[in-house]
Design a protein around this motif. Structure first.
Motif, mmCIF file in Angstrom:
data_model
loop_
_atom_site.group_PDB
_atom_site.id
_atom_site.type_symbol
_atom_site.label_atom_id
_atom_site.label_comp_id
_atom_site.label_asym_id
_atom_site.label_seq_id
_atom_site.Cartn_x
_atom_site.Cartn_y
_atom_site.Cartn_z
ATOM 1 N N ARG A 97 0.845 -1.202 0.000
ATOM 2 C CA ARG A 97 0.000 0.000 0.000
ATOM 3 C C ARG A 97 0.875 1.245 0.000
ATOM 4 O O ARG A 97 1.819 1.367 0.786
ATOM 5 N N PHE A 98 0.563 2.181 -0.873
ATOM 6 C CA PHE A 98 1.292 3.442 -0.989
ATOM 7 C C PHE A 98 0.295 4.583 -0.858
ATOM 8 O O PHE A 98 -0.867 4.458 -1.221
ATOM 9 N N ARG A 99 0.771 5.715 -0.327
ATOM 10 C CA ARG A 99 -0.099 6.895 -0.257
ATOM 11 C C ARG A 99 0.677 8.142 -0.634
ATOM 12 O O ARG A 99 1.899 8.218 -0.481
ATOM 13 N N LEU A 100 -0.053 9.111 -1.132
ATOM 14 C CA LEU A 100 0.518 10.421 -1.427
ATOM 15 C C LEU A 100 0.823 11.104 -0.101
ATOM 16 O O LEU A 100 0.009 11.101 0.826
ATOM 17 N N LYS A 101 2.014 11.681 0.010
ATOM 18 C CA LYS A 101 2.422 12.323 1.253
ATOM 19 C C LYS A 101 1.429 13.413 1.652
ATOM 20 O O LYS A 101 0.921 14.157 0.806
ATOM 21 N N THR A 102 1.164 13.512 2.935
ATOM 22 C CA THR A 102 0.254 14.547 3.412
ATOM 23 C C THR A 102 0.829 15.940 3.189
ATOM 24 O O THR A 102 0.089 16.926 3.173
ATOM 25 N N SER A 103 2.150 16.020 3.008
ATOM 26 C CA SER A 103 2.786 17.320 2.758
ATOM 27 C C SER A 103 2.605 17.794 1.318
ATOM 28 O O SER A 103 2.908 18.947 1.009
ATOM 29 N N PHE A 104 2.104 16.911 0.451
ATOM 30 C CA PHE A 104 1.911 17.316 -0.949
ATOM 31 C C PHE A 104 0.873 18.422 -1.021
ATOM 32 O O PHE A 104 -0.211 18.319 -0.453
ATOM 33 N N ASN A 105 1.180 19.488 -1.730
ATOM 34 C CA ASN A 105 0.312 20.662 -1.788
ATOM 35 C C ASN A 105 -0.777 20.476 -2.841
ATOM 36 O O ASN A 105 -0.598 20.825 -4.013
ATOM 37 N N VAL A 106 -1.892 19.922 -2.417
ATOM 38 C CA VAL A 106 -2.995 19.672 -3.331
ATOM 39 C C VAL A 106 -3.573 20.988 -3.863
ATOM 40 O O VAL A 106 -3.914 21.114 -5.046
ATOM 41 N N ALA A 107 -3.657 21.988 -3.001
ATOM 42 C CA ALA A 107 -4.310 23.251 -3.375
ATOM 43 C C ALA A 107 -3.652 23.919 -4.570
ATOM 44 O O ALA A 107 -4.325 24.580 -5.374
ATOM 45 N N VAL B 6 -6.701 13.993 -3.107
ATOM 46 C CA VAL B 6 -7.126 13.813 -1.712
ATOM 47 C C VAL B 6 -7.367 12.330 -1.435
ATOM 48 O O VAL B 6 -6.981 11.800 -0.378
ATOM 49 N N GLU B 7 -7.994 11.662 -2.376
ATOM 50 C CA GLU B 7 -8.200 10.211 -2.232
ATOM 51 C C GLU B 7 -6.860 9.496 -2.084
ATOM 52 O O GLU B 7 -6.703 8.608 -1.239
ATOM 53 N N MET B 8 -5.873 9.883 -2.885
ATOM 54 C CA MET B 8 -4.560 9.237 -2.819
ATOM 55 C C MET B 8 -3.837 9.528 -1.512
ATOM 56 O O MET B 8 -3.054 8.713 -1.033
ATOM 57 N N GLN B 9 -4.093 10.684 -0.919
ATOM 58 C CA GLN B 9 -3.486 10.991 0.377
ATOM 59 C C GLN B 9 -4.090 10.152 1.497
ATOM 60 O O GLN B 9 -3.397 9.789 2.450
ATOM 61 N N HIS B 10 -5.368 9.855 1.400
ATOM 62 C CA HIS B 10 -6.074 9.202 2.504
ATOM 63 C C HIS B 10 -6.298 7.709 2.296
ATOM 64 O O HIS B 10 -6.345 6.956 3.280
#
Length: 348
Positions: A252-262, A280-284
């Motif tokens: 399982r991999f996730r997008l870092k929470t520090s990634f600036n989605v905005a 957002v889905e990839m972060q969570h």
């Protein structure tokens, strides 16, 4: 729709089908369980299933750096394995929704010992990945949901014929159950996992953005090289090499929470809000390694068809912004996909 609103909301995405069957008596859809456009009465596995679990707070797996290196993450970008195909069948994996009235057929399997040998609601109307004339050496996945019974049927290298239908392998799931396949069994996927719960769906994304509610499931993806191993919730492997260097099936991999989605795209850009919903889905909920294929290719449904602008945006997600997480602590039973938080093992 603001990203903050997507993160704050907790409900499921809405079905876009006006003709969905009502919930069957005594088997209500669990609150928070994702549902399928076209079969709104059926959860795509229970809300507590690992596919539907927020893994944003889980610890980073100690093998994360090595696995990312094996997939060339420092220079790669994610690749949506779906989208328009000029003059051809749309890229992506289609699925069909039927009722118990649909005719069923027996299927002859190449890998019969690891296939569910039951009648399948396969017919001339069943959409096939790549189209009816897709080459025989391609995946030719066929995914079918019986919305009367909430049963998922999946076939690999499916071919319907009135004179006898065939497939490489076949797997059946009760969408209301957390039960996994027998250990060591393949499915229509090398990891022994279901395909449908890991597909992005454009109608699903649009509904999520309209409602300001997040998409709540992990996404299926592939890697060129995988270890000769599988980890929960996967049940099968098709790789070679050590887990110390290569990701196993089920990783399982996730997008870092520090990634600036905005700041990923300008709000004035077409489909920018849709792209941010996927981020957002990839972060969570992240990505689950489900098959061998090109590195960082992630899958979606073929229909409804995807706009080119959104596909182009999703090609700009840097793989280096992901980490592998260790979700083994969520396991309740090795034969179940149920996930449960515990001390030191938080769910987001």
């Amino acid at each position: 729709m603001a990203v903050a609103a997507l993160l704050a909301a907790g409900a499921v995405f809405a079905s876009t089908s006006a003709g969905a069957a009502p919930a069957l008596p005594g088997t209500p859809t669990l609150p928070g369980a994702p549902t399928l456009p076209g079969a709104a009465a059926c959860p795509v596995f229970p809300a507590d299933n690992v596919w539907n679990t927020d893994i944003s707070k889980l610890p980073v797996d100690p093998h994360s750096t090595a696995w990312l290196h094996s997939m060339h993450a420092s220079t790669a970008f994610l690749h949506p394995d779906f989208g328009p195909n000029d003059g051809g069948y749309p890229y992506g994996i289609p699925y069909a929704v039927v009722t118990s009235a649909h005719k069923t057929v027996q299927v002859k399997f190449r890998y019969a010992s690891e296939s569910n040998r039951v009648p399948y609601p396969l017919g001339p109307d069943t959409p096939i990945e790549g189209g009816k004339n897709a080459p025989s050496d391609t995946d030719r996945h066929a995914l079918i949901v019986n919305k009367t019974t909430c049963t998922l049927y999946e076939l690999w290298q499916a071919r319907y014929s009135a004179n006898g239908s065939t497939a490489g392998s076949g797997a059946v799931w009760n969408l209301r159950s957390d039960a996994l396949r027998p250990a060591g069994w393949t499915s229509a996927d090398a990891a022994g996992l279901p395909i449908l719960p890991g597909l992005l769906n454009f109608a699903q994304i649009q509904a999520a953005v309209r409602a300001g509610k997040p998409i709540k499931h992990a996404i299926r993806f592939t890697a060129d090289s995988s270890a000769a191993a599988y980890i929960w919730p996967a049940r099968h492997q098709a790789g070679s090499g050590s887990i110390a260097k290569l990701p196993p099936m089920g990783a399982r991999f996730r997008l870092k929470t520090s990634f600036n989605v905005a700041s990923f795209c300008r709000s004035s850009q077409p489909n920018c809000a849709d792209a941010k919903a996927v981020l957002v889905e990839m972060q969570h909920y992240g990505l689950i390694l489900a098959d061998n294929g090109s590195d960082w290719y992630f899958q979606g449904a073929a229909y409804p068809q995807w706009p080119d602008a959104l596909v182009s945006l999703l090609k700009q997600i840097p793989a280096k912004s992901f980490v592998a997480v260790n979700e083994s602590c969520l396991m309740v039973n090795r034969n179940s996909g149920q996930a449960r938080a515990k001390p030191g093992c938080p769910i987001g």
